[in-house]
Design a protein around this motif. Structure first.
Motif, PDB file in Angstrom:
ATOM      1  N   SER A  37       0.822  -1.207   0.000  1.00 48.95           N
ATOM      2  CA  SER A  37       0.000   0.000   0.000  1.00 48.95           C
ATOM      3  C   SER A  37       0.861   1.263   0.000  1.00 48.95           C
ATOM      4  O   SER A  37       0.584   2.228  -0.717  1.00 48.95           O
ATOM      5  CB  SER A  37      -0.923  -0.005   1.220  1.00 48.95           C
ATOM      6  N   HIS A  38       1.933   1.265   0.789  1.00 51.67           N
ATOM      7  CA  HIS A  38       2.795   2.445   0.871  1.00 51.67           C
ATOM      8  C   HIS A  38       3.557   2.689  -0.431  1.00 51.67           C
ATOM      9  O   HIS A  38       4.011   3.813  -0.680  1.00 51.67           O
ATOM     10  CB  HIS A  38       3.804   2.276   2.010  1.00 51.67           C
ATOM     11  N   SER A  39       3.685   1.656  -1.256  1.00 53.65           N
ATOM     12  CA  SER A  39       4.426   1.822  -2.509  1.00 53.65           C
ATOM     13  C   SER A  39       3.781   2.856  -3.423  1.00 53.65           C
ATOM     14  O   SER A  39       4.470   3.505  -4.214  1.00 53.65           O
ATOM     15  CB  SER A  39       4.514   0.478  -3.250  1.00 53.65           C
ATOM     16  N   TYR A  40       2.493   3.029  -3.313  1.00 47.77           N
ATOM     17  CA  TYR A  40       1.789   3.975  -4.182  1.00 47.77           C
ATOM     18  C   TYR A  40       2.054   5.425  -3.796  1.00 47.77           C
ATOM     19  O   TYR A  40       2.591   6.192  -4.613  1.00 47.77           O
ATOM     20  CB  TYR A  40       0.292   3.671  -4.189  1.00 47.77           C
ATOM     21  N   PRO A  41       1.715   5.866  -2.583  1.00 51.07           N
ATOM     22  CA  PRO A  41       1.947   7.277  -2.263  1.00 51.07           C
ATOM     23  C   PRO A  41       3.427   7.643  -2.174  1.00 51.07           C
ATOM     24  O   PRO A  41       3.806   8.763  -2.541  1.00 51.07           O
ATOM     25  CB  PRO A  41       1.248   7.455  -0.906  1.00 51.07           C
ATOM     26  N   LEU A  42       4.279   6.730  -1.717  1.00 47.50           N
ATOM     27  CA  LEU A  42       5.701   7.058  -1.591  1.00 47.50           C
ATOM     28  C   LEU A  42       6.371   7.232  -2.944  1.00 47.50           C
ATOM     29  O   LEU A  42       7.396   7.915  -3.049  1.00 47.50           O
ATOM     30  CB  LEU A  42       6.425   5.978  -0.780  1.00 47.50           C
ATOM     31  N   SER A  43       5.810   6.617  -3.985  1.00 45.62           N
ATOM     32  CA  SER A  43       6.349   6.790  -5.333  1.00 45.62           C
ATOM     33  C   SER A  43       5.652   7.910  -6.095  1.00 45.62           C
ATOM     34  O   SER A  43       5.900   8.109  -7.290  1.00 45.62           O
ATOM     35  CB  SER A  43       6.231   5.483  -6.123  1.00 45.62           C
ATOM     36  N   GLY A  44       4.757   8.615  -5.423  1.00 44.51           N
ATOM     37  CA  GLY A  44       4.076   9.741  -6.050  1.00 44.51           C
ATOM     38  C   GLY A  44       2.792   9.399  -6.746  1.00 44.51           C
ATOM     39  O   GLY A  44       2.236  10.219  -7.485  1.00 44.51           O
ATOM     40  N   ASN A  45       2.284   8.189  -6.508  1.00 41.52           N
ATOM     41  CA  ASN A  45       1.021   7.770  -7.108  1.00 41.52           C
ATOM     42  C   ASN A  45      -0.104   7.832  -6.076  1.00 41.52           C
ATOM     43  O   ASN A  45       0.135   7.760  -4.869  1.00 41.52           O
ATOM     44  CB  ASN A  45       1.135   6.336  -7.643  1.00 41.52           C
ATOM     45  N   SER A  46      -1.306   7.921  -6.557  1.00 39.31           N
ATOM     46  CA  SER A  46      -2.456   7.964  -5.661  1.00 39.31           C
ATOM     47  C   SER A  46      -2.780   6.572  -5.128  1.00 39.31           C
ATOM     48  O   SER A  46      -2.656   5.572  -5.841  1.00 39.31           O
ATOM     49  CB  SER A  46      -3.676   8.523  -6.403  1.00 39.31           C
ATOM     50  N   GLU A  47      -3.180   6.502  -3.854  1.00 39.37           N
ATOM     51  CA  GLU A  47      -3.628   5.230  -3.295  1.00 39.37           C
ATOM     52  C   GLU A  47      -4.861   4.707  -4.020  1.00 39.37           C
ATOM     53  O   GLU A  47      -5.172   3.519  -3.950  1.00 39.37           O
ATOM     54  CB  GLU A  47      -3.928   5.384  -1.799  1.00 39.37           C
ATOM     55  N   ASN A  48      -5.554   5.590  -4.716  1.00 43.86           N
ATOM     56  CA  ASN A  48      -6.743   5.179  -5.467  1.00 43.86           C
ATOM     57  C   ASN A  48      -6.404   4.207  -6.593  1.00 43.86           C
ATOM     58  O   ASN A  48      -7.294   3.549  -7.139  1.00 43.86           O
ATOM     59  CB  ASN A  48      -7.443   6.403  -6.059  1.00 43.86           C
ATOM     60  N   ALA A  49      -5.108   4.130  -6.936  1.00 42.61           N
ATOM     61  CA  ALA A  49      -4.697   3.235  -8.018  1.00 42.61           C
ATOM     62  C   ALA A  49      -4.615   1.777  -7.570  1.00 42.61           C
ATOM     63  O   ALA A  49      -4.427   0.892  -8.408  1.00 42.61           O
ATOM     64  CB  ALA A  49      -3.337   3.677  -8.564  1.00 42.61           C
ATOM     65  N   GLN A  50      -4.760   1.535  -6.269  1.00 39.93           N
ATOM     66  CA  GLN A  50      -4.718   0.163  -5.768  1.00 39.93           C
ATOM     67  C   GLN A  50      -5.894  -0.636  -6.318  1.00 39.93           C
ATOM     68  O   GLN A  50      -7.034  -0.169  -6.321  1.00 39.93           O
ATOM     69  CB  GLN A  50      -4.742   0.150  -4.239  1.00 39.93           C
ATOM     70  N   TRP A  51      -5.591  -1.842  -6.720  1.00 37.71           N
ATOM     71  CA  TRP A  51      -6.617  -2.701  -7.309  1.00 37.71           C
ATOM     72  C   TRP A  51      -7.773  -2.922  -6.347  1.00 37.71           C
ATOM     73  O   TRP A  51      -8.950  -2.818  -6.733  1.00 37.71           O
ATOM     74  CB  TRP A  51      -5.988  -4.039  -7.694  1.00 37.71           C
ATOM     75  N   ILE A  52      -7.486  -3.192  -5.088  1.00 37.09           N
ATOM     76  CA  ILE A  52      -8.549  -3.471  -4.134  1.00 37.09           C
ATOM     77  C   ILE A  52      -9.358  -2.214  -3.843  1.00 37.09           C
ATOM     78  O   ILE A  52     -10.555  -2.287  -3.558  1.00 37.09           O
ATOM     79  CB  ILE A  52      -7.977  -4.066  -2.829  1.00 37.09           C
ATOM     80  N   TYR A  53      -8.728  -1.043  -3.926  1.00 34.65           N
ATOM     81  CA  TYR A  53      -9.438   0.215  -3.712  1.00 34.65           C
ATOM     82  C   TYR A  53     -10.470   0.428  -4.810  1.00 34.65           C
ATOM     83  O   TYR A  53     -11.611   0.818  -4.544  1.00 34.65           O
ATOM     84  CB  TYR A  53      -8.432   1.369  -3.678  1.00 34.65           C
ATOM     85  N   MET A  54     -10.069   0.168  -6.044  1.00 39.26           N
ATOM     86  CA  MET A  54     -11.000   0.337  -7.162  1.00 39.26           C
ATOM     87  C   MET A  54     -12.093  -0.723  -7.123  1.00 39.26           C
ATOM     88  O   MET A  54     -13.259  -0.441  -7.422  1.00 39.26           O
ATOM     89  CB  MET A  54     -10.231   0.279  -8.486  1.00 39.26           C
ATOM     90  N   LEU A  55     -11.724  -1.954  -6.764  1.00 39.13           N
ATOM     91  CA  LEU A  55     -12.698  -3.043  -6.735  1.00 39.13           C
ATOM     92  C   LEU A  55     -13.786  -2.813  -5.687  1.00 39.13           C
ATOM     93  O   LEU A  55     -14.944  -3.182  -5.890  1.00 39.13           O
ATOM     94  CB  LEU A  55     -11.984  -4.363  -6.448  1.00 39.13           C
TER      95      LEU A  55
END
Length: 367
Positions: A37-55
């Motif tokens: 989960s931390h890989s997304y915001p720490l790399s400058g991406n939105s947490e909304n891009a997580q597959w489980i978040y969208m699902l």
């Protein structure tokens, strides 16, 4: 003092029970979910891009699943630790030995790492935040995430943003310790846990907008109600010996109910009631191969406390995207997690069953 046969037999049963469940594997998975989960915001991406978040239409992310699961399991086994402890001192000693040695080492390594990545405008030796970083975070309630001049070009500036949860968990440990005042009255303990979980759950569902922003001793109301409810419900189920009622059919029903709550956009309302027993039942429904996972050691705490600074260093040096950061940080976090367990945490836990003076005497007189 020499242990009686009854005590030895009880200890053997505890060890056998520990080795025949899935909790070591679950903690490992929950820790990795936080890293992912931390890989997304720490790399400058939105947490909304997580597959489980969208699902789940924004109702669930990997970090929340991991943290919620951690607090469920912690609540269950911390109560068991309380029930087995002969005194409040022994209980608190065990809890301190589980948290502080590993925490101290990761904080020490962090401040030693700072000169390698420091880009501040003032000399590092004049930066007071460098000196306060270890004692503030070791105190738990003086959480300090940032040292100015460190990771200023990263998307997040904190050295170790994962440490904020430890003070919540330790506060819940202290809350359980209160039960030593009436530890022989199990019904009274069950009543207190039931009352506390009911009040916290209702407050979370109906009053979190009012209570959520409130803060005391660095503890935010929202996190106390959310994570605390998982912990208290886990402790409550421990008093009723949930493992006696575990069945695949019950677990399947809970899983279906959890899926229905997500489908109806009611997950945030139902998660504490459904997710808590589901995690515990999954832990006790032993799976061949999975139940022996713990023979390699318990790396979950080490993964959790080392992954964030590892990811920050990778972002600082290479600026990877979310997927590359994930692929690099997961194995590195696992490596540091197992090193932390075998070199620090496991050794510290030896003090649980022996007074400190025995180890001191052994060190001073090795012959």
């Amino acid at each position: 003092m020499e242990q009686t046969p009854q005590v030895l037999e009880a200890n053997d049963q505890i060890i056998k029970q520990h080795r025949s469940n899935n909790f070591d594997f679950l903690r490992f998975v929950f820790a990795l979910l936080v890293v992912i989960s931390h890989s997304y915001p720490l790399s400058g991406n939105s947490e909304n891009a997580q597959w489980i978040y969208m699902l789940t239409d924004g109702q669930v992310n990997y970090a929340s699943l991991g943290l919620n699961g951690f607090f469920v399991i912690s609540g269950f086994f911390i109560y068991r630790s309380f029930a087995r402890s002969a005194s409040i001192w022994i209980f608190l000693k065990k809890r301190a030995l589980r948290i502080f040695p590993g925490l101290f080492i990761v904080l020490l390594l962090s401040i030693l790492m700072v000169p390698l990545v420091y880009e501040g405008s003032t000399p590092l030796f004049r930066n007071i935040e460098w000196y306060t970083y270890l004692p503030n975070n070791l105190s738990l309630y003086g959480f300090q995430g940032v040292v100015s001049g460190v990771f200023d070009r990263n998307f997040y500036h904190a050295i170790n943003g994962s440490l904020w949860t430890i003070r919540y968990e330790f506060t819940l440990y202290l809350s359980v310790a209160v039960f030593f005042l009436f530890r022989r009255n199990k019904l009274w303990i069950q009543f207190c846990l039931l009352l506390a979980s009911t009040v916290m759950l209702c407050s979370y569902i109906f009053f979190r907008e009012e209570l959520g922003p409130l803060s005391m001793f660095g503890l935010l109301g929202y996190n106390v109600l959310n994570l605390g409810t998982f912990f208290v419900l886990g402790s409550l189920l421990a008093t009723f010996e949930l493992e006696r009622w575990v069945h695949w059919g019950f677990a399947l029903v809970l899983l279906v109910l959890l899926g229905i709550s997500v489908y109806l956009d009611l997950y945030d309302v139902a998660k504490h009631i459904v997710f808590t027993p589901l995690v515990l039942m999954t832990g006790f429904l032993t799976l061949s191969g999975v139940k022996e996972f713990g023979k390699w050691g318990d790396s979950s705490y080490g993964i959790y406390i080392y992954s964030f600074p590892i990811q920050q260093v990778l972002v600082y040096c290479f600026a990877p995207n979310a997927m590359i950061l994930m692929l690099c940080s997961v194995p590195l976090s696992m490596l540091f997690g197992y090193l932390s367990w075998h070199l620090v945490e496991k050794r510290a836990l030896r003090f649980k069953s022996r007074p400190f003076y025995e180890y001191r005497r052994k060190w001073l007189n090795p012959q």
